[in-house]
Design a protein around this motif. Structure first.
Motif, PDB file in Angstrom:
ATOM      1  N   GLY A 396       0.896  -1.034   0.004  1.00  0.00           N
ATOM      2  CA  GLY A 396      -0.133  -0.063   0.036  1.00  0.00           C
ATOM      3  C   GLY A 396       0.940   1.332  -0.025  1.00  0.00           C
ATOM      4  N   TYR A 397       1.903   1.220   0.921  1.00  0.00           N
ATOM      5  CA  TYR A 397       3.006   2.423   0.733  1.00  0.00           C
ATOM      6  C   TYR A 397       3.178   2.566  -0.705  1.00  0.00           C
ATOM      7  CZ  TYR A 397       6.964   5.329   1.443  1.00  0.00           C
ATOM      8  OH  TYR A 397       7.994   6.304   1.475  1.00  0.00           O
ATOM      9  N   TRP A 398       3.885   1.563  -1.427  1.00  0.00           N
ATOM     10  CA  TRP A 398       4.474   1.684  -2.802  1.00  0.00           C
ATOM     11  C   TRP A 398       3.516   2.461  -3.519  1.00  0.00           C
ATOM     12  CZ3 TRP A 398       7.921  -2.516  -5.247  1.00  0.00           C
ATOM     13  CH2 TRP A 398       8.945  -1.686  -6.240  1.00  0.00           C
ATOM     14  N   ASN A 399       2.175   1.939  -3.562  1.00  0.00           N
ATOM     15  CA  ASN A 399       0.813   2.331  -4.465  1.00  0.00           C
ATOM     16  C   ASN A 399       0.648   3.858  -4.213  1.00  0.00           C
ATOM     17  OD1 ASN A 399       0.325  -0.231  -5.155  1.00  0.00           O
ATOM     18  ND2 ASN A 399      -1.186  -0.603  -3.688  1.00  0.00           N
ATOM     19  N   GLN A 400       0.720   4.416  -3.051  1.00  0.00           N
ATOM     20  CA  GLN A 400       0.729   5.833  -2.765  1.00  0.00           C
ATOM     21  C   GLN A 400       1.735   6.359  -3.140  1.00  0.00           C
ATOM     22  OE1 GLN A 400      -2.435   7.427  -1.284  1.00  0.00           O
ATOM     23  NE2 GLN A 400      -1.117   8.845  -2.297  1.00  0.00           N
ATOM     24  N   LEU A 401       3.129   6.035  -2.833  1.00  0.00           N
ATOM     25  CA  LEU A 401       4.120   6.642  -3.122  1.00  0.00           C
ATOM     26  C   LEU A 401       4.073   6.911  -4.949  1.00  0.00           C
ATOM     27  CD1 LEU A 401       7.271   7.761  -2.991  1.00  0.00           C
ATOM     28  CD2 LEU A 401       7.953   5.313  -3.255  1.00  0.00           C
ATOM     29  N   ARG A 402       3.621   5.887  -5.556  1.00  0.00           N
ATOM     30  CA  ARG A 402       3.620   6.014  -7.154  1.00  0.00           C
ATOM     31  C   ARG A 402       2.761   7.124  -7.584  1.00  0.00           C
ATOM     32  NH1 ARG A 402       2.829  -0.047  -8.720  1.00  0.00           N
ATOM     33  NH2 ARG A 402       3.092   0.852 -10.782  1.00  0.00           N
ATOM     34  N   ASP A 404       2.056   9.722  -5.817  1.00  0.00           N
ATOM     35  CA  ASP A 404       2.475  10.934  -5.441  1.00  0.00           C
ATOM     36  C   ASP A 404       3.563  11.380  -6.431  1.00  0.00           C
ATOM     37  OD1 ASP A 404       1.144  11.047  -3.120  1.00  0.00           O
ATOM     38  OD2 ASP A 404       2.702  10.284  -1.995  1.00  0.00           O
ATOM     39  N   VAL A 405       4.504  10.402  -6.940  1.00  0.00           N
ATOM     40  CA  VAL A 405       5.606  10.790  -8.019  1.00  0.00           C
ATOM     41  C   VAL A 405       4.796  10.979  -9.201  1.00  0.00           C
ATOM     42  CG1 VAL A 405       7.443   9.875  -9.139  1.00  0.00           C
ATOM     43  CG2 VAL A 405       7.229   9.593  -6.727  1.00  0.00           C
ATOM     44  N   LEU A 406       3.722  10.444  -9.609  1.00  0.00           N
ATOM     45  CA  LEU A 406       3.046  10.516 -10.840  1.00  0.00           C
ATOM     46  C   LEU A 406       2.322  12.090 -11.083  1.00  0.00           C
ATOM     47  CD1 LEU A 406       2.214   7.050 -11.830  1.00  0.00           C
ATOM     48  CD2 LEU A 406       4.290   8.450 -12.546  1.00  0.00           C
ATOM     49  N   GLY A 407       1.559  12.298  -9.746  1.00  0.00           N
ATOM     50  CA  GLY A 407       1.116  13.406  -9.767  1.00  0.00           C
ATOM     51  C   GLY A 407      -0.462  13.176 -10.409  1.00  0.00           C
ATOM     52  N   VAL A 408      -0.962  11.859 -10.551  1.00  0.00           N
ATOM     53  CA  VAL A 408      -2.325  11.416 -11.135  1.00  0.00           C
ATOM     54  C   VAL A 408      -2.762  10.464 -10.226  1.00  0.00           C
ATOM     55  CG1 VAL A 408      -1.592  12.237 -13.526  1.00  0.00           C
ATOM     56  CG2 VAL A 408      -1.330   9.683 -12.869  1.00  0.00           C
ATOM     57  N   PRO A 409      -4.167  10.137 -10.223  1.00  0.00           N
ATOM     58  CA  PRO A 409      -4.829   9.297  -9.345  1.00  0.00           C
ATOM     59  C   PRO A 409      -4.377   7.927 -10.006  1.00  0.00           C
ATOM     60  CG  PRO A 409      -6.493  10.657 -10.235  1.00  0.00           C
ATOM     61  CD  PRO A 409      -5.088  11.113 -10.940  1.00  0.00           C
ATOM     62  N   GLN A 452       4.461  16.082  -3.008  1.00  0.00           N
ATOM     63  CA  GLN A 452       5.672  16.038  -2.197  1.00  0.00           C
ATOM     64  C   GLN A 452       6.964  16.825  -2.760  1.00  0.00           C
ATOM     65  OE1 GLN A 452       5.866  14.062   0.657  1.00  0.00           O
ATOM     66  NE2 GLN A 452       3.993  12.764   0.635  1.00  0.00           N
ATOM     67  N   GLU A 453       7.123  17.878  -2.141  1.00  0.00           N
ATOM     68  CA  GLU A 453       8.353  18.756  -2.564  1.00  0.00           C
ATOM     69  C   GLU A 453       9.598  17.898  -2.810  1.00  0.00           C
ATOM     70  OE1 GLU A 453      10.481  23.015  -2.011  1.00  0.00           O
ATOM     71  OE2 GLU A 453       8.344  22.578  -0.876  1.00  0.00           O
ATOM     72  N   ARG A 454       9.657  17.131  -1.689  1.00  0.00           N
ATOM     73  CA  ARG A 454      11.100  16.333  -1.586  1.00  0.00           C
ATOM     74  C   ARG A 454      11.309  15.295  -2.830  1.00  0.00           C
ATOM     75  NH1 ARG A 454      12.573  13.451   4.021  1.00  0.00           N
ATOM     76  NH2 ARG A 454      12.566  15.714   4.835  1.00  0.00           N
ATOM     77  N   LEU A 455      10.457  14.910  -3.052  1.00  0.00           N
ATOM     78  CA  LEU A 455      10.148  13.804  -4.319  1.00  0.00           C
ATOM     79  C   LEU A 455      10.332  14.524  -5.457  1.00  0.00           C
ATOM     80  CD1 LEU A 455       7.521  11.697  -3.413  1.00  0.00           C
ATOM     81  CD2 LEU A 455       9.890  11.079  -3.090  1.00  0.00           C
ATOM     82  N   THR A 456       9.981  15.854  -5.766  1.00  0.00           N
ATOM     83  CA  THR A 456      10.077  16.541  -7.064  1.00  0.00           C
ATOM     84  C   THR A 456      11.509  16.872  -6.920  1.00  0.00           C
ATOM     85  OG1 THR A 456       7.731  17.182  -6.640  1.00  0.00           O
ATOM     86  CG2 THR A 456       9.076  18.626  -8.162  1.00  0.00           C
ATOM     87  N   THR A 457      11.971  17.425  -6.166  1.00  0.00           N
ATOM     88  CA  THR A 457      13.401  17.663  -6.114  1.00  0.00           C
ATOM     89  C   THR A 457      14.356  16.707  -6.568  1.00  0.00           C
ATOM     90  OG1 THR A 457      13.006  19.526  -4.650  1.00  0.00           O
ATOM     91  CG2 THR A 457      15.317  18.996  -4.845  1.00  0.00           C
ATOM     92  N   LEU A 458      14.265  15.548  -5.825  1.00  0.00           N
ATOM     93  CA  LEU A 458      14.879  14.571  -6.009  1.00  0.00           C
ATOM     94  C   LEU A 458      14.849  13.709  -7.426  1.00  0.00           C
ATOM     95  CD1 LEU A 458      17.078  12.437  -4.404  1.00  0.00           C
ATOM     96  CD2 LEU A 458      15.014  11.008  -3.869  1.00  0.00           C
ATOM     97  N   TYR A 459      13.792  13.691  -7.873  1.00  0.00           N
ATOM     98  CA  TYR A 459      13.354  13.179  -9.387  1.00  0.00           C
ATOM     99  C   TYR A 459      14.105  13.993 -10.430  1.00  0.00           C
ATOM    100  CZ  TYR A 459      11.106  12.622 -13.655  1.00  0.00           C
ATOM    101  OH  TYR A 459      10.807  12.136 -14.945  1.00  0.00           O
ATOM    102  N   GLY A 460      14.340  15.503 -10.090  1.00  0.00           N
ATOM    103  CA  GLY A 460      15.021  16.310 -11.076  1.00  0.00           C
ATOM    104  C   GLY A 460      16.509  15.875 -10.891  1.00  0.00           C
TER     105      GLY A 460
END
Length: 473
Positions: A396-402, A404-409, A452-460
């Motif tokens: 469930g954690y990974w599902n929500q993380l994905r 958050d990263v994708l930015g879509v439902p 998730q600003e931290r994830l956005t920065t890390l993705y870059g």
């Protein structure tokens, strides 16, 4: 009156799974049997004779007198040789077997306009050349001109159930070199490779009838004699049907050992890098997508023996971290970029197994996001929703993380497995797969993305590191 039902069979890497489904999409029965693989470096193969017993055993567990049809999916790019009667004469070279990579240059040279950038070293066609040359070298008794045939996993099992050789489908034929636009084998290019036309099977669209269950196999499996066997699709496409992601803008992401994305487009997407390829959709249009070498397999490779469920619970409390791993277990990437020399790397500090676990999860989500960006750059419609399937949906954690990263439902289908998708395809029986899926497929939950600003920065930073290493061209 008894209600009709359909069977879907998934001939996978680690197991065979069969499922019985009724017209409302309700699962009436499930069965599974393990499969054995042999791995040695770049080699990965299975004994096709093992498929027969395992498939028949699972069918015996789920079949009823009400079965109206069955369909089989299997791994994309898995190929073997058979005799003229459909009996296997070689081992099956699996989807990720890379022993034939040296044949890629020869294939491209035979028709550069067709295959430069579009053919990959683990696809079926290079493996076919390797298998045929092995037959020549070994001078086996089965090697008589015109006696050998090329077959995919699903073809061999369908032939066994029908009692005679059957056609293949456009989905399995894609990585064998089939021209989906012209709807024919590229015989001119095959001639340049000294491949005889008689090696290759007839090709039909998924959902077409291939044959019927024979009397002998009806007695073994309990599937009624004369039950139609319909042409299937590869496992990634099967999972897409199970997810109901069958309209432009709706995508299916299959996360198991590896990561596979599938969507729908009205027009064929052209990718000069070769990372994206498209199957034909039985209802018309195309199913673009790709298969990455990254995925959940990195967890077992990097954390052998770890309690992944416990780490998942701890990761939920930990939340996003300032670290990520490019989670590739071997060498070389095929999607969302093609980089034969790509290797695993990490960003940030990883003091313990928990942080390594979280870093893999974030790395997979980043590759997933990058894949959607690559598809959009080719003209795919913007992503509206993503259905999640594959073994990783247990987290469930990974599902929500994905999400958050994708930015879509992200949507979690009630029955997200390829075998279920094949039952839906069988139920369509040559009619609209989309409408049949609308009737049968149900979504269990929808997870909304959280900023998730931290994830956005890390993705870059993650994408910048890929570029610094030259992996994206």
């Amino acid at each position: 009156m008894r209600e009709p039902a359909w069977i879907g069979v998934d001939l996978g890497t680690q197991s065979v799974r069969s499922v019985l489904v009724d017209a409302t999409g309700t699962v009436l029965a499930r069965a599974a049997r393990p499969l054995t693989s042999r791995r040695d470096g770049s080699r990965h193969e299975q004994d096709p004779r093992e498929w027969f017993d395992t498939v028949e055993a699972t069918l015996a567990e789920v079949s009823t007198p009400d079965v109206q049809g069955l369909t089989i999916c299997s791994t994309s790019g898995t190929v073997l040789l058979t005799d003229a009667d459909g009996n296997p004469t070689t081992a099956a070279l699996m989807y990720d077997d890379a022993r034939a990579a040296g044949y890629l240059e020869r294939i491209v040279a035979a028709d550069p306009a067709r295959w430069a950038g579009a053919m990959q070293p683990t696809w079926a066609l290079p493996k076919i050349l390797w298998l045929l040359e092995q037959q020549d070298t070994e001078r086996t008794s089965t090697h008589v001109s015109g006696s050998l045939r090329i077959a995919h996993s699903a073809d061999v099992v369908a032939s066994r159930l029908a009692g005679h050789p059957v056609a293949t489908d456009t989905s399995h034929a894609l990585k064998t070199g089939y021209d989906l636009v012209a709807d024919r084998w590229p015989l001119e290019a095959f001639d340049a490779l000294n491949l005889e036309p008689g090696l290759f099977p007839e090709v039909v669209l998924p959902g077409n009838e291939l044959g019927q269950v024979s009397k002998a196999k009806a007695q073994v499996t309990g599937v009624p004699e004369g039950t139609p066997i319909y042409a299937g699709m590869t496992d990634g496409c099967a999972a897409q049907i199970a997810a109901g992601a069958l309209a432009p803008g709706a995508w299916n992401s299959v996360l198991g050992t590896t990561l596979v994305l599938k969507g729908v487009s009205k027009e064929l997407l052209q990718d000069p890098t070769g990372a994206v390829y498209s199957h034909r959709y039985p209802d018309g249009g195309w199913l673009p997508g790709g298969a990455s070498n990254t995925g959940a397999g990195a967890l077992t490779a990097m954390l052998p023996g770890a309690d992944l469920d416990a780490l998942g619970r701890q990761a939920r409390e930990l939340g996003p971290i300032n670290a990520a791993i490019y989670p590739i277990t071997g060498r070389g990437e095929r999607f969302p970029f093609v980089a034969p020399k790509a290797e695993r790397f990490q960003l940030g500090d990883l003091p313990d197994d928990l942080h390594s676990y979280a870093a893999v999860l974030q790395g997979v989500a980043f590759i997933e996001k990058l894949a959607f960006e690559h598809l959009a750059s080719l003209g795919a419609e913007p992503v509206r929703s993503v259905s999640l399937t594959g073994g990783a949906v247990r987290s469930g954690y990974w599902n929500q993380l994905r999400a958050d990263v994708l930015g879509v439902p992200v949507e979690l289908p009630a029955s997200p497995d390829p075998a279920y998708g094949m039952a839906v395809l069988a139920a369509s029986a040559g009619t609209s797969v989309t409408r049949t899926a609308e009737r049968m497929v149900r979504i269990d939950r929808v997870l909304e993305p959280r900023p998730q600003e931290r994830l956005t920065t890390l993705y870059g930073q993650f994408v910048a590191e890929l570029d610094r290493r030259g992996y994206r061209g």
